[in-house]
Design an enzyme around this catalytic site. Structure first.
Site, PDB file in Angstrom:
ATOM      1  N   ARG A  20      -0.120   1.377  10.579  1.00 55.22           N
ATOM      2  CA  ARG A  20      -1.241   0.393  10.754  1.00 55.22           C
ATOM      3  C   ARG A  20      -1.349  -1.055   9.631  1.00 55.22           C
ATOM      4  NH1 ARG A  20      -7.432   0.747   9.987  1.00 55.22           N
ATOM      5  NH2 ARG A  20      -6.586   1.260   7.736  1.00 55.22           N
ATOM      6  N   ARG A  33       0.941  -0.984   0.345  1.00 50.87           N
ATOM      7  CA  ARG A  33       0.069   0.077  -0.018  1.00 50.87           C
ATOM      8  C   ARG A  33       0.956   1.435   0.432  1.00 50.87           C
ATOM      9  NH1 ARG A  33      -5.111   1.214   4.921  1.00 50.87           N
ATOM     10  NH2 ARG A  33      -5.719  -0.683   3.296  1.00 50.87           N
ATOM     11  N   HIS A  72      -6.295   8.351   4.973  1.00 51.98           N
ATOM     12  CA  HIS A  72      -7.964   7.207   5.276  1.00 51.98           C
ATOM     13  C   HIS A  72      -7.829   6.496   6.866  1.00 51.98           C
ATOM     14  CE1 HIS A  72      -9.317   3.384   4.691  1.00 51.98           C
ATOM     15  NE2 HIS A  72      -8.733   2.732   4.780  1.00 51.98           N
TER      16      HIS A  72
END
Ligand SMILES: Cc1cc2nc3c(=O)[nH]c(=O)nc-3n(C[C@H](O)[C@H](O)[C@H](O)COP(=O)(O)OP(=O)(O)OC[C@H]3O[C@@H](n4cnc5c(N)ncnc54)[C@H](O)[C@@H]3O)c2cc1C
Length: 511
Positions: free
Chosen positions: A377, A281, A342
């Site tokens: 995270r 990501r 996000h």
């Protein structure tokens, strides 16, 4: 007293309501939360083929080992019990045909451990908790009540210092948005669960409520805030500037064969990582950002024309439908995509008892920095963190309740000198400028020069807004702008102070 109606606020309210009366305020309707938008699921070790050690290790690897390992251990071990509370409150998770939990596996997890409800887990959690809270006799819900500031000795005319360690919280000033009056809500203990900050950026997956209010309130009250430089961006949100929040294009689409391309039609990902469009990501988000900056383009493309129509319809019906509504035929055309803010890793510093550095003030959920996530995270670890910490906070708040008196000396809100109603354009324009500054200079890829420039620009907006705030009739819009400026300042400062790029913080001058 509870501020916020996401998974953290609602689950905390249900726990403490067994021991006394609770007032829960939320600035919108009860269900307008980041929680409602969560799709993938919630992580916990629930089966013998998985282990705590694996979940702990996966969390530490994702966090670049900047995590507090003792906190990681605690949260992972408390997770299964916390899930039981959720199911006891009526949350349904998908099951397989033999009745066991249908556990999914997500990026960075070494085992199938994601409990989910279709692809709308957060919505299901919100539904179940909302029903419980609404029917609980000890909980008073005040929708459309906006927390302006927490009450401390400052409101008794005392001078308080950030590092003194003796600030106390006595409740909150809340703006009743329907009646346009400020209520003084006095409480023995206060719990902040106001969620994230997505709306300081131009593109975000977060709903409009995510303006970092809780973090700004605690900062102004001289509490400790940390790790604000770690903002997670989702690499592929649908590029559709008129729409907030941005529609998420799941990473599974790249897994099914969709390829990232720039405006010239080049498959640029191989320049950045040998795994191409399937790189992790953060790498994909940085590559897209770099490609957009290099070519001066507002977005890139995700080409899913190689995916068969049956696969589109069976596995990605929502994306298919959404694109169709916007006139994009995904079988023939590429989808315009852009990275979107996000999730916030940092926030109000809390200890292992969910206590902030301000006395009688607890916090949980995205608004906090617990040490669980480190520098990044792990997917699906945020809902579980919120749930576990809300439970810890409830235990500790109940424990101290009988030792605290209400502070009745707090004065009512002072309306003096705040008579002007400002033109809304003064507020909306400053908010737009703020989002531009944050997106262009404090986004996925940072540099010393960009950060310095961001701070200078922000100072102008800060001065204008403080001036406006002092003389204007208090409104949600001006308070949110003020809060957004406060948290942007903290994000820039903490990004400047971080000496080396790590996890979600990437500075080209300190790699
Ligand atoms: C699109 C999307 C998908 C996600 N998917 C996942 C996932 O699959 N798994 C996962 O673990 N996490 C996921 N996340 C992250 C996760 O949803 C959030 O971190 C989590 O829901 C935060 O919960 P919370 O209770 O802390 O805050 P929220 O759910 O955001 O609730 C905040 C509450 O505070 C209220 N509030 C804010 N300011 C004020 C104020 N000044 N006065 C009064 N009330 C206020 C809001 O109105 C709201 O009720 C996702 C997030 C998004 C946006």
């Amino acid at each position: 007293m509870v501020i916020g109606s996401g998974i953290a606020g609602l689950s905390y309210a249900l726990k403490v309501a067994q021991h006394g009366s609770v007032v829960l305020i939320t600035k919108n309707e009860l269900s307008e939360t980041n929680t409602s938008y969560a799709q993938g699921g919630i992580a916990a070790v629930t089966e013998p083929f998985d282990s705590y050690e694996q979940h702990i290790n996966d969390t530490l690897i994702a966090g670049a080992r900047l995590n507090d390992e003792s906190i990681v251990r605690m949260v992972v071990k408390k997770a299964p019990n916390a899930i039981k509370s959720l199911t006891d409150w009526g949350t349904n998770f998908d099951k397989t045909s033999d009745g066991s939990l249908d556990l999914a596996k997500e990026g960075g997890h070494s085992a199938h451990r994601i409990l989910h409800h279709k692809d709308n887990t957060g919505f299901e959690i919100q539904r179940a908790l909302t029903e419980q809270v609404k029917s609980h006799p000890n909980i008073t819900v005040l929708e459309h009540h906006f927390a302006i500031d927490i009450l401390t000795q400052h409101h008794l005319g005392q001078d308080i210092k950030r590092k003194s360690g003796n600030v106390e919280c006595y409740g909150v000033y809340a703006l009743n948005l329907k009646q346009e009056a400020v209520d003084t809500i006095i409480a023995k203990t206060t719990f902040i669960a106001t969620g994230g900050i997505g709306n300081i950026y131009q593109t975000t997956t977060n709903p409009r409520i995510a303006t970092g209010d809780g973090i700004a309130m605690v900062y102004r009250a001289k509490g400790v805030i940390e790790n604000m430089e770690f903002v997670q961006f989702h690499p592929t949100a649908l590029y559709h500037p008129q729409e907030r929040p941005s529609f998420l294009i799941t990473e599974a689409l790249r897994g099914a064969g969709a390829i990232l391309k720039n405006h010239k039609g080049e498959t640029f990902m191989s320049k950045y990582d040998e795994r191409g469009s399937l790189a992790p990501r953060d790498i994909v988000a940085r590559a897209i950002d770099s490609e957009m900056k290099l070519n001066g383009e507002a977005h890139v493309y995700l080409d899913g024309t190689g995916i068969k129509a049956e696969v589109w319809k069976e596995h990605f019906p929502n994306i298919f439908k959404k694109c169709q509504e916007l006139g994009i035929d995904v079988l023939r055309q590429s989808i315009p995509v852009i990275p979107a803010a996000h999730y916030l890793v940092g926030g109000i510093k809390v200890n292992e008892e969910a206590k902030s550095t301000i006395k009688y003030l607890f916090a949980a959920g995205e608004v906090t920095s617990t040490g669980l996530h480190g520098a990044n995270r792990l997917a699906s670890n945020s809902l579980i963190e919120a749930l576990v910490y809300a439970e810890i906070a409830a235990e500790n708040a109940i424990d101290m309740l009988h030792r605290i008196e209400y502070n009745k000396a707090i004065p009512e809100w002072d309306y003096k000198g705040t008579t002007e109603t400002e033109e809304m354009i003064l507020i909306t324009q400053n908010h737009k400028e703020l989002m531009q500054i944050m997106s262009n200079y404090v986004g996925i890829v940072r540099s010393d020069l960009r950060l310095k420039r961001a701070l200078r620009r922000l100072e102008i907006i800060y001065e204008e807004t403080e001036n406006l705030y002092r003389r204007s009739v208090v409104s949600k819009e001006i308070c949110e702008l003020r809060n957004a400026i406060n948290i942007s300042y903290l994000t820039i400062k903490m990004a400047m102070n971080r000496e080396k790029s790590i996890g979600l913080h990437f500075n080209i001058d300190h790699q």
